[in-house]
Design an enzyme around this catalytic site. Structure first.
Site, PDB file in Angstrom:
ATOM      1  N   TRP A 173      48.581  97.535  34.174  1.00 48.99           N
ATOM      2  CA  TRP A 173      50.074  97.115  34.169  1.00 48.99           C
ATOM      3  C   TRP A 173      51.024  97.250  33.784  1.00 48.99           C
ATOM      4  O   TRP A 173      52.535  97.299  33.729  1.00 48.99           O
ATOM      5  CB  TRP A 173      49.668  95.586  35.008  1.00 48.99           C
ATOM      6  CG  TRP A 173      48.631  95.249  36.333  1.00 48.99           C
ATOM      7  CD1 TRP A 173      47.600  94.912  36.327  1.00 48.99           C
ATOM      8  CD2 TRP A 173      49.517  96.285  37.445  1.00 48.99           C
ATOM      9  NE1 TRP A 173      47.920  94.974  37.347  1.00 48.99           N
ATOM     10  CE2 TRP A 173      48.143  95.866  39.278  1.00 48.99           C
ATOM     11  CE3 TRP A 173      50.650  96.057  37.841  1.00 48.99           C
ATOM     12  CZ2 TRP A 173      48.763  95.650  39.841  1.00 48.99           C
ATOM     13  CZ3 TRP A 173      51.395  96.901  39.144  1.00 48.99           C
ATOM     14  CH2 TRP A 173      50.070  96.670  40.385  1.00 48.99           C
ATOM     15  N   ASP A 191      54.422  89.703  30.832  1.00 48.86           N
ATOM     16  CA  ASP A 191      54.251  89.682  32.096  1.00 48.86           C
ATOM     17  C   ASP A 191      52.504  89.406  32.218  1.00 48.86           C
ATOM     18  O   ASP A 191      50.766  88.966  32.023  1.00 48.86           O
ATOM     19  CB  ASP A 191      53.270  90.925  32.617  1.00 48.86           C
ATOM     20  CG  ASP A 191      52.884  90.781  34.074  1.00 48.86           C
ATOM     21  OD1 ASP A 191      52.331  90.200  34.704  1.00 48.86           O
ATOM     22  OD2 ASP A 191      52.994  92.287  34.175  1.00 48.86           O
ATOM     23  N   LYS A 200      48.460  84.580  42.835  1.00 51.10           N
ATOM     24  CA  LYS A 200      46.581  84.572  42.029  1.00 51.10           C
ATOM     25  C   LYS A 200      46.629  83.548  41.639  1.00 51.10           C
ATOM     26  O   LYS A 200      45.908  82.019  42.874  1.00 51.10           O
ATOM     27  CB  LYS A 200      47.255  85.801  40.923  1.00 51.10           C
ATOM     28  CG  LYS A 200      46.900  86.835  41.033  1.00 51.10           C
ATOM     29  CD  LYS A 200      46.999  88.012  40.644  1.00 51.10           C
ATOM     30  CE  LYS A 200      48.266  89.268  40.463  1.00 51.10           C
ATOM     31  NZ  LYS A 200      47.126  90.218  41.084  1.00 51.10           N
TER      32      LYS A 200
HETATM   33  C1  LIG Z   1      48.847  91.829  35.348  1.00 49.61           C
HETATM   34  C2  LIG Z   1      49.512  92.065  35.987  1.00 49.61           C
HETATM   35  N1  LIG Z   1      51.544  92.292  36.595  1.00 49.61           N
HETATM   36  C3  LIG Z   1      52.282  93.004  38.217  1.00 49.61           C
HETATM   37  C4  LIG Z   1      51.296  93.342  38.838  1.00 49.61           C
HETATM   38  C5  LIG Z   1      52.635  93.621  39.993  1.00 49.61           C
HETATM   39  O1  LIG Z   1      53.278  92.160  40.739  1.00 49.61           O
HETATM   40  P1  LIG Z   1      54.001  92.087  42.331  1.00 49.61           P
HETATM   41  O2  LIG Z   1      53.009  92.653  43.605  1.00 49.61           O
HETATM   42  O3  LIG Z   1      54.179  90.802  41.954  1.00 49.61           O
HETATM   43  O4  LIG Z   1      55.459  93.045  42.256  1.00 49.61           O
HETATM   44  C6  LIG Z   1      50.338  92.722  38.996  1.00 49.61           C
HETATM   45  C7  LIG Z   1      49.784  92.615  40.692  1.00 49.61           C
HETATM   46  O5  LIG Z   1      48.477  92.220  40.970  1.00 49.61           O
HETATM   47  C8  LIG Z   1      49.372  92.690  37.887  1.00 49.61           C
HETATM   48  O6  LIG Z   1      48.270  91.706  38.364  1.00 49.61           O
END
Ligand SMILES: Cc1ncc(COP(=O)(O)O)c(C=O)c1O
Length: 355
Positions: A101, A170, A194
């Site tokens: 991520w 994030d 989540k």
């Molecule tokens: C730490 C993290 N950042 C970003 C994301 C991407 O998120 P989204 O699917 O809400 O765009 C996720 C998705 O699992 C994630 O776990």
């Protein structure tokens, strides 16, 4: 029988929240229509919207200096909105690439600014987080981006970078399970799906003094300042996701709020790590013990055949979605706020009997 759902997101929600939503779904508050059928400018929705924002502010202990935005596009849209808003005119920033991520955020930002890799964990297979003095920080950076919990690798940051450069975080996969050191951050963002509710919604916290200086030369939806001015009602918001998050937040409040969520997270993860640690090496955690995630516990079995059998036999017991992310394999148990302790106990006891 209700399944125990270890999915990494979307994920399990409190049963009482689902049942409440079901009971009021068709006729919301005696209006003769469902909430998702009515105007987002209606008094009924207005109440839901503002109550939810108030709950976010109190449960996350958000200082007055921050605005709270409820946006669509998930955390992924923020990968672009962060540099678009903060790096007009070729400003620069650093990214801690601590996992898939952090890497995705970094990659998207390369399209919108002069961004640098401040630390890269790929050589160690994303099995640890950097120590503060391993991160290369340049004072001219507008911000340093971190990912508090890497959902796929199963690692979390326990030591925040110590720097005068402002942090952007994030926190998608550990929102409202640990306190946020607000004083270090200019922006914190994450998806709701989540720890906080269903998919369809990102919660973005932006320091108000920063909003005064963000890029205005963007399409309206991409501008944080417009969403802040309009109380996250610039366009039609994801009303159902916000309503469900409001209900989930009320449930979190009834359980004792952030402190209770943090204690429960430690207890849940502790039980699974213990099952790994007492297994004489049958189960192996690939991650640095200091960086073990409390939300996503990843582990391996002696071989892939055993892992496949583990997932299949767990499924027979209604222990679902234990297969690791397709990019890394192995097993992953995601233990978010709504995961009951009984579900984790069932997993730990299954791990012992399977071994
Ligand atoms: C730490 C993290 N950042 C970003 C994301 C991407 O998120 P989204 O699917 O809400 O765009 C996720 C998705 O699992 C994630 O776990």
């Amino acid at each position: 029988m209700r399944a125990v759902n270890f999915c990494a997101g979307p994920c399990t929600l409190p049963l009482s929240v689902l049942e409440e939503a079901q009971a009021e779904f068709v006729d919301y508050a005696g209006t003769g229509m469902a909430l998702i059928e009515m105007s987002h400018r209606s008094p009924e929705y207005d109440l839901v919207h503002n109550e939810t924002l108030d709950l976010v502010r109190s449960l996350f202990a958000v200082p007055d200096a921050f605005d709270i935005l409820l946006l669509q596009g998930g955390a992924t849209l923020q990968f672009a909105m962060v540099p678009l808003n903060l790096l007009p005119d070729g400003g620069s920033a650093g990214y801690v690439v601590s996992g898939s991520w952090g890497r995705a955020a970094f990659k998207d930002a390369t399209h919108h600014g002069d961004v640098h890799n401040a630390w890269d964990g790929s050589e160690s297979g994303f099995t640890r987080m950097p120590a503060a003095d391993e991160i290369e920080i340049r004072p001219e950076w507008r911000y340093l981006h971190v990912t508090s919990n890497e959902t796929i690798a199963g690692i979390r940051m326990t030591e925040w970078p110590d720097t005068d450069v402002r942090l952007v975080g994030d926190m998608s996969s550990d929102y409202l399970s640990r306190p946020i050191p607000w004083e270090r951050f200019d922006v914190v963002y994450g998806g709701a799906q989540k720890n906080l509710g269903p998919a369809g919604l990102a919660i973005v916290f932006v320091r108000r003094s920063v909003l005064a200086e963000t890029n205005r030369d963007l399409a309206a939806y991409l501008r944080w300042d417009i969403h802040a001015d309009k109380n996250s009602l610039y366009n039609t918001p994801p009303v159902f996701a916000i309503y469900m998050m409001g209900k989930t937040l009320k449930w979190i409040q009834s359980q004792g709020g952030l402190a209770a969520m943090e204690a429960a997270a430690q207890a849940r993860a502790g039980l699974v790590y213990e099952a790994i640690d007492v297994s004489d090496g049958y189960y192996r955690s690939p991650v640095d013990p200091a960086a073990r995630s409390l939300m996503n516990v990843v582990f391996r079995l002696p071989d892939e055949d055993s892992e496949a059998r583990f997932v299949a036999e767990a499924k027979d017991r209604q222990l679902l979605s234990l297969k690791g992310h397709r990019s890394v394999g192995g097993i992953r148990a995601s233990l978010y706020n709504a995961m009951p302790m009984s579900g984790v106990e069932a997993l730990a006891s299954f791990m012992e009997s399977f071994r």
